[in-house]
Design an enzyme around this catalytic site. Structure first.
Site, mmCIF file in Angstrom:
data_model
loop_
_atom_site.group_PDB
_atom_site.id
_atom_site.type_symbol
_atom_site.label_atom_id
_atom_site.label_comp_id
_atom_site.label_asym_id
_atom_site.label_seq_id
_atom_site.Cartn_x
_atom_site.Cartn_y
_atom_site.Cartn_z
ATOM 1 N N ASP A 1 -0.201 5.112 0.791
ATOM 2 C CA ASP A 1 -0.507 6.144 1.793
ATOM 3 C C ASP A 1 -0.462 5.547 3.201
ATOM 4 O O ASP A 1 -1.249 4.655 3.521
ATOM 5 C CB ASP A 1 -1.898 6.739 1.536
ATOM 6 C CG ASP A 1 -2.021 7.345 0.133
ATOM 7 O OD1 ASP A 1 -1.122 8.097 -0.257
ATOM 8 O OD2 ASP A 1 -3.010 7.049 -0.557
ATOM 9 N N ASP B 1 0.875 -1.161 0.000
ATOM 10 C CA ASP B 1 0.000 0.000 0.000
ATOM 11 C C ASP B 1 0.924 1.226 0.000
ATOM 12 O O ASP B 1 2.120 1.113 0.279
ATOM 13 C CB ASP B 1 -0.895 -0.031 1.244
ATOM 14 C CG ASP B 1 -1.753 1.205 1.369
ATOM 15 O OD1 ASP B 1 -2.371 1.603 0.364
ATOM 16 O OD2 ASP B 1 -1.799 1.799 2.475
HETATM 17 C C1 G6P Z 1 -5.903 5.631 -0.466
HETATM 18 C C2 G6P Z 1 -5.951 6.474 0.782
HETATM 19 C C3 G6P Z 1 -7.313 7.089 0.955
HETATM 20 C C4 G6P Z 1 -7.755 7.794 -0.311
HETATM 21 C C5 G6P Z 1 -7.801 6.785 -1.466
HETATM 22 C C6 G6P Z 1 -8.229 7.403 -2.781
HETATM 23 O O1 G6P Z 1 -6.549 4.440 -0.207
HETATM 24 O O2 G6P Z 1 -5.631 5.685 1.917
HETATM 25 O O3 G6P Z 1 -7.271 8.004 2.025
HETATM 26 O O4 G6P Z 1 -9.023 8.372 -0.151
HETATM 27 O O5 G6P Z 1 -6.502 6.251 -1.609
HETATM 28 O O6 G6P Z 1 -7.250 8.322 -3.192
HETATM 29 P P1 G6P Z 1 -7.405 9.279 -4.434
HETATM 30 O O7 G6P Z 1 -6.017 9.866 -4.570
HETATM 31 O O8 G6P Z 1 -7.762 8.427 -5.606
HETATM 32 O O9 G6P Z 1 -8.433 10.270 -4.118
HETATM 33 MG MG MG Z 2 -2.885 3.249 3.431
#
Ligand code: G6P
Ligand code: MG
Length: 213
Positions: free
Chosen positions: A10, A8
């Site tokens: 973030d 993963d």
């Molecule tokens: C990851 C993060 C989320 C985020 C999602 C979508 O899973 O943990 O916090 O909302 O990605 O990200 P994006 O950049 O597509 O909005």
């Molecule tokens: Mg994450």
């Protein structure tokens, strides 16, 4: 034994979970909606539109699809303004070393992030050359906790999911990797990531060698 590691992004490789939170918080404040770190836990690993639905669940009025689309775009603008300025300094301690350790062991590496901004962020962080494959979050039919994104990442490096280690910091991400059939290493709080096969406090504690036999 394991042949690949699926990461993963973030909150695992980069501190960008904080930036997502800052962007959602700004939007919530503008809408006059309550939003805090505890509620944010439910947004981690969740797609942009599903995150917005959680943010709006206690709103005093319903929002139309067109309004929701505009709000999601607004949040993404805030987030992108932050990550445009990201440098490799935003990598969490030990993240680059973890990727390098995988490569040194001959393991494939792939990204399994729900974020459509992941390719941009990987580029800004300078770790593209250490990744064999980046799964396309936009192409996943269902987002985490469904297994799609981890299955795509495993497929991208041509390794069966059962031969993959998966690292995620979110409850939805751990469930996703579990459903895909990976051996799941939760990164963070053992209470939040109870479904993981193993827990490490942060990416600096990840020693891929210790999972191989
Ligand atoms: C990851 C993060 C989320 C985020 C999602 C979508 O899973 O943990 O916090 O909302 O990605 O990200 P994006 O950049 O597509 O909005
Ligand atoms: Mg994450």
């Amino acid at each position: 034994t394991y042949k690949a590691v699926l990461f993963d992004l973030d909150g695992v490789l980069a501190d960008s979970a904080r930036e997502h939170y800052a962007a959602w918080k700004r939007l919530a404040d503008e809408l006059g909606l309550a939003f805090d770190e505890q509620k944010n836990e439910r947004l981690k690993g969740v797609s942009r539109m599903a995150s917005l639905d959680i943010l709006l669940e206690d709103a005093p009025r319903p929002y139309s699809d067109a309004e929701k689309h505009a709000l999601a775009t607004r949040k993404n603008g805030y987030y992108q303004a932050i990550i445009q300025k990201v440098t490799p300094d935003a990598l969490l301690p030990g993240a680059r070393q973890a990727l390098e350790a995988c490569k040194a062991l001959g393991l494939k590496t792939a990204l399994a992030s729900a974020s459509r901004n992941a390719p941009l962020l990987i580029d800004r962080l300078g770790i593209g050359p250490l990744m064999d494959f980046i799964a396309d979050a936009g192409a996943a039919k269902q987002s985490k906790p469904a297994p799609d994104i981890f299955l795509m990442a495993a497929k991208g490096v041509a390794v069966p999911p059962e031969r993959c280690l998966a690292l995620d910091d979110a409850a939805a991400g751990v469930l996703s990797a579990k459903a895909a059939g990976c051996y799941v290493v939760g990164v963070g709080d053992a209470d939040i990531l109870a479904a993981a096969n193993a827990i490490i406090p942060d990416i600096a504690a990840f020693d891929p060698k210790s999972y191989l036999d």
